[in-house]
Design an enzyme around this catalytic site. Sequence first.
Site, PDB file in Angstrom:
ATOM      1  CG  MET A  92       3.606 -16.142 -80.231  1.00 27.91           C
ATOM      2  SD  MET A  92       2.182 -15.059 -79.956  1.00 27.91           S
ATOM      3  CE  MET A  92       2.074 -14.275 -81.549  1.00 27.91           C
ATOM      4  CG  HIS A 111      -6.449 -10.693 -79.437  1.00 35.83           C
ATOM      5  ND1 HIS A 111      -5.593 -11.319 -80.318  1.00 35.83           N
ATOM      6  CD2 HIS A 111      -6.963  -9.632 -80.098  1.00 35.83           C
ATOM      7  CE1 HIS A 111      -5.604 -10.668 -81.465  1.00 35.83           C
ATOM      8  NE2 HIS A 111      -6.413  -9.634 -81.366  1.00 35.83           N
ATOM      9  N   GLY A 145     -11.894 -21.420 -83.362  1.00 36.03           N
ATOM     10  CA  GLY A 145     -11.530 -20.345 -84.276  1.00 36.03           C
ATOM     11  C   GLY A 145     -10.315 -19.565 -83.775  1.00 36.03           C
TER      12      GLY A 145
HETATM   13  C1  GRF Z   1       1.165 -10.051 -75.631  1.00 37.55           C
HETATM   14  O1  GRF Z   1       0.934  -8.839 -76.285  1.00 37.55           O
HETATM   15  C2  GRF Z   1       0.045 -11.014 -75.895  1.00 37.55           C
HETATM   16  O2  GRF Z   1      -1.209 -10.415 -75.946  1.00 37.55           O
HETATM   17  C3  GRF Z   1       0.434 -11.525 -77.245  1.00 37.55           C
HETATM   18  O3  GRF Z   1       1.824 -11.723 -77.161  1.00 37.55           O
HETATM   19  C4  GRF Z   1       2.351 -10.788 -76.227  1.00 37.55           C
HETATM   20  C5  GRF Z   1       3.122 -11.569 -75.206  1.00 37.55           C
HETATM   21  O4  GRF Z   1       3.881 -10.760 -74.377  1.00 37.55           O
HETATM   22  N1  GRF Z   1      -0.324 -12.681 -77.618  1.00 37.55           N
HETATM   23  P1  GRF Z   1       4.632 -11.366 -73.108  1.00 37.55           P
HETATM   24  O5  GRF Z   1       5.417 -12.581 -73.578  1.00 37.55           O
HETATM   25  O6  GRF Z   1       3.590 -11.733 -72.089  1.00 37.55           O
HETATM   26  O7  GRF Z   1       5.537 -10.263 -72.657  1.00 37.55           O
END
Ligand code: GRF
Length: 210
Positions: A92, A111, A145
Amino acid sequence: MYRPKFGVLVSGGGTNLQAILDAVSSGKLEADIGVVISNVAGAGALKRAEASGVPTATLPHKSFGSREQFDEALVARLLEADVQWIVLAGFMRLLTPTFLEAFPWRVINIHPALLPAFPGVDAQGQAFRYGAKITGCTVHLVDAGTDTGPILAQLAVPVLDGDTEDELRKRVLLAEHELFVDTLCLIAKRSVVVSGGVEGQRTVVRFGPP
Ligand code: GRF
């Protein structure tokens, strides 16, 4: 035989990481995970990596003076692990050019929406509130981006009548696990080739046998 080594960046619970670890241990994904790095201490994903015997590292972003310094530390740890591809599995943080230039067209993100619809945070919630009837997930290469890089693969997920946001989120997450593993398998088979060239507005990604 070609057998790539992936470095995986995580921030959360790590269910996508788990799907990747399971695919490696079953032999479906012919690749190795060199290191799993989290910017969040104690993230569930780290425990999943440890349980699979994969080396881990924690680099809390707040302990660095700038985004670039954080990215330099990430790059150093990934180079130490000698990985060729970087997989963002629920990571994140936005990456700066400092990071992307160290691994040009070698950073893969998942995503939870059908890009270019619903980029950015809470994509499932965005799709739900908009009233979309179909959403899904996208695996793409990362560029400078936010969720704008070349698309490698997508999987559609229906929004069912009477769905709650949480039910939709879970359905999309299951699709993510499937799509992420399948796309990494293509990469491990060298069936995805990024030429670095540009046609029109698009970076060229070619599919097919090596
Ligand atoms: C997933 O939905 C991914 O697409 C998003 O964050 C979530 C991560 O889930 N970026 P996890 O940690 O793999 O369970």
